[in-house]
Design a protein around this motif. Structure first.
Motif, short mmCIF file in Angstrom:
data_model
loop_
_atom_site.label_atom_id
_atom_site.label_comp_id
_atom_site.label_asym_id
_atom_site.label_seq_id
_atom_site.Cartn_x
_atom_site.Cartn_y
_atom_site.Cartn_z
N GLY A 9 -38.85 -46.21 -66.61
CA GLY A 9 -37.51 -45.78 -66.22
C GLY A 9 -36.99 -46.49 -65.00
O GLY A 9 -36.30 -45.89 -64.18
N ARG A 10 -37.30 -47.75 -64.84
CA ARG A 10 -36.86 -48.48 -63.66
C ARG A 10 -35.95 -49.65 -64.00
O ARG A 10 -35.82 -50.57 -63.23
N GLY A 11 -35.33 -49.60 -65.17
CA GLY A 11 -34.50 -50.72 -65.59
C GLY A 11 -33.02 -50.42 -65.50
O GLY A 11 -32.58 -49.28 -65.55
N VAL A 12 -32.26 -51.49 -65.36
CA VAL A 12 -30.81 -51.42 -65.36
C VAL A 12 -30.33 -52.52 -66.30
O VAL A 12 -30.82 -53.65 -66.24
N ALA A 13 -29.40 -52.21 -67.16
CA ALA A 13 -28.81 -53.20 -68.06
C ALA A 13 -27.33 -53.34 -67.71
O ALA A 13 -26.68 -52.38 -67.33
N VAL A 14 -26.83 -54.56 -67.86
CA VAL A 14 -25.44 -54.85 -67.59
C VAL A 14 -24.78 -55.27 -68.89
O VAL A 14 -25.31 -56.10 -69.62
N ARG A 15 -23.63 -54.67 -69.19
CA ARG A 15 -22.87 -55.07 -70.37
C ARG A 15 -21.69 -55.92 -69.92
O ARG A 15 -21.01 -55.62 -68.94
N SER A 16 -21.49 -57.01 -70.67
CA SER A 16 -20.38 -57.90 -70.41
C SER A 16 -19.92 -58.46 -71.76
O SER A 16 -20.44 -58.06 -72.80
N THR A 17 -18.98 -59.35 -71.72
CA THR A 17 -18.53 -60.05 -72.92
C THR A 17 -18.56 -61.54 -72.63
O THR A 17 -18.65 -61.96 -71.46
N TRP A 18 -18.47 -62.34 -73.68
CA TRP A 18 -18.45 -63.79 -73.49
C TRP A 18 -17.25 -64.19 -72.62
O TRP A 18 -17.38 -65.00 -71.71
N ASP A 19 -16.10 -63.62 -72.90
CA ASP A 19 -14.90 -63.95 -72.11
C ASP A 19 -15.08 -63.57 -70.65
O ASP A 19 -14.69 -64.32 -69.75
N ARG A 20 -15.64 -62.41 -70.41
CA ARG A 20 -15.85 -61.97 -69.03
C ARG A 20 -16.84 -62.91 -68.33
O ARG A 20 -16.64 -63.28 -67.18
N LEU A 21 -17.91 -63.27 -69.04
CA LEU A 21 -18.92 -64.16 -68.46
C LEU A 21 -18.32 -65.51 -68.10
O LEU A 21 -18.43 -65.96 -66.96
N PRO A 120 -33.69 -45.06 -69.92
CA PRO A 120 -34.14 -43.69 -70.14
C PRO A 120 -35.33 -43.38 -69.23
O PRO A 120 -36.15 -44.26 -68.96
N GLY A 121 -35.35 -42.18 -68.73
CA GLY A 121 -36.44 -41.77 -67.85
C GLY A 121 -36.27 -42.19 -66.41
O GLY A 121 -37.17 -41.97 -65.59
N THR A 122 -35.13 -42.76 -66.06
CA THR A 122 -34.89 -43.17 -64.67
C THR A 122 -34.81 -41.92 -63.80
O THR A 122 -34.08 -40.98 -64.12
N PRO A 123 -35.56 -41.89 -62.69
CA PRO A 123 -35.47 -40.73 -61.79
C PRO A 123 -34.04 -40.54 -61.28
O PRO A 123 -33.30 -41.51 -61.10
N GLU A 124 -33.66 -39.31 -61.06
CA GLU A 124 -32.29 -38.99 -60.66
C GLU A 124 -31.88 -39.70 -59.37
O GLU A 124 -30.77 -40.21 -59.27
N TRP A 125 -32.79 -39.76 -58.39
CA TRP A 125 -32.44 -40.40 -57.12
C TRP A 125 -32.11 -41.88 -57.33
O TRP A 125 -31.21 -42.43 -56.70
N GLN A 126 -32.86 -42.53 -58.24
CA GLN A 126 -32.63 -43.94 -58.49
C GLN A 126 -31.31 -44.15 -59.25
O GLN A 126 -30.54 -45.05 -58.94
N SER A 127 -31.06 -43.31 -60.20
CA SER A 127 -29.81 -43.37 -60.94
C SER A 127 -28.62 -43.17 -60.00
O SER A 127 -27.62 -43.88 -60.08
N ARG A 132 -24.02 -45.26 -56.90
CA ARG A 132 -23.31 -45.44 -55.62
C ARG A 132 -23.05 -46.92 -55.33
O ARG A 132 -21.97 -47.30 -54.90
N LEU A 133 -24.06 -47.76 -55.57
CA LEU A 133 -23.90 -49.20 -55.34
C LEU A 133 -22.85 -49.79 -56.28
O LEU A 133 -22.03 -50.61 -55.87
N GLU A 140 -14.41 -51.24 -60.95
CA GLU A 140 -13.80 -51.14 -62.28
C GLU A 140 -14.81 -50.94 -63.42
O GLU A 140 -14.42 -50.71 -64.54
N CYS A 141 -16.08 -51.06 -63.16
CA CYS A 141 -17.05 -50.95 -64.26
C CYS A 141 -17.43 -49.48 -64.50
O CYS A 141 -17.30 -48.64 -63.62
N THR A 142 -17.89 -49.23 -65.72
CA THR A 142 -18.36 -47.88 -66.03
C THR A 142 -19.85 -47.80 -65.78
O THR A 142 -20.56 -48.82 -65.78
N PHE A 143 -20.33 -46.60 -65.56
CA PHE A 143 -21.74 -46.36 -65.28
C PHE A 143 -22.23 -45.33 -66.28
O PHE A 143 -21.60 -44.27 -66.43
#
Length: 154
Positions: A9-21, A120-127, A132-133, A140-143
C-alpha cells in the motif's frame, strides 16, 4: 498492476493523456514518442525500417504495461537519449567522448497530471499526505483511492 509496481500500500499512480504529456514538455531538442509495440521476438517479424524501431518494442510478456515511450534527439552528434534512463542509445560521438549522465527536460506538472490514485491498502496518514501535496502543487487534478479497496457489490 499494483502488486507488480508497489508494495504494502505504498504506491501512487498518475493518470495523464498523450496530449497532456506532450503538451507538458519543454525542451529545445526534438522529442519523439509513441506506444510501445509488444512482440514475440522468436516468431513475430521485426521491422528494421528506422533507427527508432528497436527502442519502441518490448517482449510480449510486458504487454500489460501498455507503455508509451519518449525519446529525444541530441543535435550535437545525433545521439538518442532515452527517458528510461541515462544510457546512451547510439549514433555519433559526444564532444568529450563520454555520454551525458542525464538530460533534464522541463515538465509542467499541472498540465501533465490529470489524476492521482493511491494504492489499495495505503495507510490513511499516507493517503492524506499525498492528497495535501497534490492539493498544494496540482490544484486542478483529481485525487482518488484505488477502487480495489471498495466493498464488493454482492
Amino acid at each position: 498492476m499494483w502488486d507488480i509496481y508497489q508494495r504494502d500500500g505504498r504506491g501512487v499512480a498518475v493518470r495523464s493523456t498523450w496530449d497532456r504529456l506532450t503538451s507538458s514538455l519543454s525542451d529545445p531538442h526534438e522529442i519523439f514518442g509513441g506506444l510501445v509495440k509488444y512482440v514475440n521476438y522468436a516468431s513475430d517479424p521485426f521491422p528494421d525500417d528506422n533507427w527508432i524501431t528497436p527502442y519502441m518494442h518490448k517482449r510480449k510478456s510486458f504487454e500489460h504495461e501498455k507503455e508509451a515511450r519518449l525519446m529525444l534527439i541530441d543535435p550535437h552528434g545525433f545521439n538518442a537519449v532515452s527517458f528510461e534512463g541515462s544510457r546512451q542509445l547510439g549514433f555519433g560521438e559526444f564532444d568529450d567522448g563520454e555520454p551525458p549522465a542525464t538530460h533534464s527536460v522541463s515538465v509542467e506538472l499541472t498540465m501533465l497530471v490529470e489524476a492521482i490514485y493511491v494504492a489499495p491498502g495505503t495507510p490513511e496518514w499516507q493517503s492524506n499526505l499525498v492528497q495535501r501535496l497534490a492539493g498544494r502543487y496540482l490544484k486542478e487534478c483529481t485525487f482518488e483511492h484505488s477502487s480495489l479497496d471498495d466493498a464488493p457489490i454482492f
